[in-house]
Design an enzyme around this catalytic site. Structure first.
Site, PDB file in Angstrom:
ATOM      1  N   CYS A 297       0.817  -1.212   0.000  1.00 24.91           N
ATOM      2  CA  CYS A 297       0.000   0.000   0.000  1.00 24.91           C
ATOM      3  C   CYS A 297       0.853   1.265   0.000  1.00 24.91           C
ATOM      4  O   CYS A 297       0.430   2.311  -0.483  1.00 24.91           O
ATOM      5  CB  CYS A 297      -0.926  -0.002   1.215  1.00 24.91           C
ATOM      6  N   GLU A 475      -1.915   3.043  13.430  1.00 27.87           N
ATOM      7  CA  GLU A 475      -1.384   1.782  13.921  1.00 27.87           C
ATOM      8  C   GLU A 475       0.096   1.971  14.193  1.00 27.87           C
ATOM      9  O   GLU A 475       0.781   2.654  13.434  1.00 27.87           O
ATOM     10  CB  GLU A 475      -1.592   0.669  12.891  1.00 27.87           C
TER      11      GLU A 475
END
Length: 500
Positions: A297, A475
């Site tokens: 990503c 995260e």
């Protein structure tokens, strides 16, 4: 085990059943789905095809475990995470082998993912004891305000196939450190490493039900995921995947007002100015762009090169691409494996065809191996396209393939405009020796993570997450990641004056 295309030092690490409350389970329907080796296109095992009818029992197992695990001393949680961490490290060779056969990535990259991923177990073991509340004296007389932090409850992790170990440990590590329990739903392409991690978590001493794993097919993934998201006992969902699916997950979670963390699409720009250290930019770009055959990503999806060095840099990139060895990830000489799925190959071919029809030219394309053993693998050779523009699909979509499209720009203002011309905002990369320009780019680029003269923007100690359609929440990193798994309770109390 004898039918597997690989051997393990510890055969117990290979498991192909779902995992609930310390038991290896099948689907109520009795159905299973196949797991393929992307390098050969051959099925080598199968896993239970759990459906929505299997969800309630797994969630209730997690809730039962939560009622006790939430009370566990933070030091004990930290010790369990560290034990898990060391067991994963000790099994590094075997886990890398399983990872290579289910994702297709070369062994060297599989080892790299494990090393990166265990940074999260190490980091969150420390974070478990850093959870702090607050106390203050408000404006109202005779009062005190306390804030305490507590685990939110049963959580779910819906993870992709490109980095299945890293995604699990980044999400599960934070949840378990906070005192939550976790249900993992791995991708149908890569369930095996998640099951290995569950086995090692049990071996580390985590109580039954703290970490459950639900395996399912592509066909059942939508309904199973919806059932998990809408279950009343699930309090938090963490999803990594496409923006399109993220929007669907968000709508499911809205029904019960679940807390969510989304890490979605990337389409990341990689900008190289005339004054950049070209060798550094090339080294960082090639490491970032070709990793896992472009299936990341945060990979460089749009490569913007200032016109003064465009031709020279393109030549260097082509020369580097010629050194890439394409083949099955288990072969030591291989530096790029296959794509993980056939649909990835089809998408890559479609994007290249579209770019060529719109005026781009192929500067380099590596030929797919013709070996009989690899003929059915999901291979797509690294491809470099020049003379790219904004009309092309590669510009507008994540490629998730080894396609390097180079765009030419003139000015800094133009580079910023082109880089931000996307509805996504996960990461951006800038290469320049001008410190003033670095600051301007850092402030103007619309991305949750900025790499200045580096292509590496992710580590356990730094927050990971995007903006715009690339999602929300963080995260990893100090405080922010573990906060995603906590609730804050505010307590206001009256303190009476002492009688004289």
């Amino acid at each position: 085990m004898s039918s597997l295309p690989f051997t393990l030092k510890d055969p117990a690490l290979f498991n192909n059943e779902a995992y609930c409350h310390g038991e290896w389970i099948g689907a109520k329907s009795g159905k299973r789905f196949s797991v393929e080796d992307p390098g050969s296109g051959q099925c080598f095992t199968s896993c239970p095809d759990l459906g929505e009818e299997d969800v309630d029992a797994v969630v209730r197992s997690s809730q039962k475990a939560f009622e006790e695990y939430r009370l566990l001393n933070p030091r004990t949680r930290a010790e369990l995470l560290l034990k898990w961490h060391h067991l994963i490290r000790e099994s590094r060779d075997d886990i890398a082998t399983i990872l290579t056969y289910e994702t297709g990535k070369p062994l060297s990259e599989a080892f790299g993912e494990i090393d990166y991923a265990t940074g999260f177990t190490w980091w969150f073991a420390g974070e478990a004891e850093r959870i702090r509340g607050d106390i203050s004296t408000p404006s109202a007389p005779g009062r005190r305000v306390l804030v305490i932090k507590q685990p939110i409850g049963v959580c779910a992790a819906l993870v992709p196939w490109n980095f299945p170990i890293a995604m699990i440990l980044r999400k599960v590590g934070a949840a378990l450190a906070a005192g939550c329990t976790m249900i993992a739903k791995p991708s149908p392409e890569t369930p095996l490493t998640t099951l290995t991690l569950a086995y090692l978590a049990e071996k580390a001493g985590f109580p039954k039900g703290v970490f459950n794993v639900m395996t399912t097919s592509n066909e059942n993934t939508p309904s199973l995921s919806e059932a998990i998201c809408k279950h009343p006992l699930v309090q938090k969902v963490s999803f990594t995947g496409s923006t399109r699916v993220g929007s669907i997950i968000a709508s499911h979670c809205a029904v019960g007002l679940k807390k969510v963390t989304f890490e979605l699409g990337g389409n990341c720009p990689f900008i190289i100015f005339d004054d950049a250290n070209q060798d550094l930019a090339l080294a960082q770009l090639t490491s970032l762009k070709w990793r896992h055959a472009g299936q990341a990503c945060v990979t460089a999806n749009r490569i913007y090169v200032q016109e003064g060095i465009y031709e020279k840099f393109l030549t260097k990139l082509v020369e580097h691409a010629k050194t890439i060895k394409l083949g099955h990830g288990s072969m030591e000489s291989v530096t790029m494996g296959p794509l993980t799925t056939q649909r990835g190959v089809d998408k890559a071919k479609s994007q290249v065809k579209d770019a060529l029809q719109r005026g781009a030219k192929i500067a380099h394309k590596c030929q797919v191996p013709s070996d009989s053993e690899l003929r059915n693998g999901y291979f797509f050779g690294p491809t470099i396209l020049r003379d790219m523009d904004s009309s092309m699909l590669v510009t507008q979509e994540e490629s998730f393939a080894p396609i390097a499209g180079l765009y030419k720009f003139k000015t800094e203002a133009e580079a910023v405009k082109l880089a931000n011309d996307t509805d996504m905002g996960l990461a951006s990369y800038v290469f320049t020796r001008d410190v003033n320009r670095s600051w301007r780019m850092m402030e103007q680029l619309e991305a949750g993570m900025i790499g200045l003269n580096t292509g590496s923007s992710s580590a356990a100690e730094s927050p990971f997450g995007g903006m715009k359609m690339s999602g929300y929440g963080k995260e990893s990193g100090k405080d922010v990641a573990i906060a995603e798994y906590l609730i804050s309770k505010t307590i206001t109390m009256t303190v009476e004056s002492a009688s004289l």
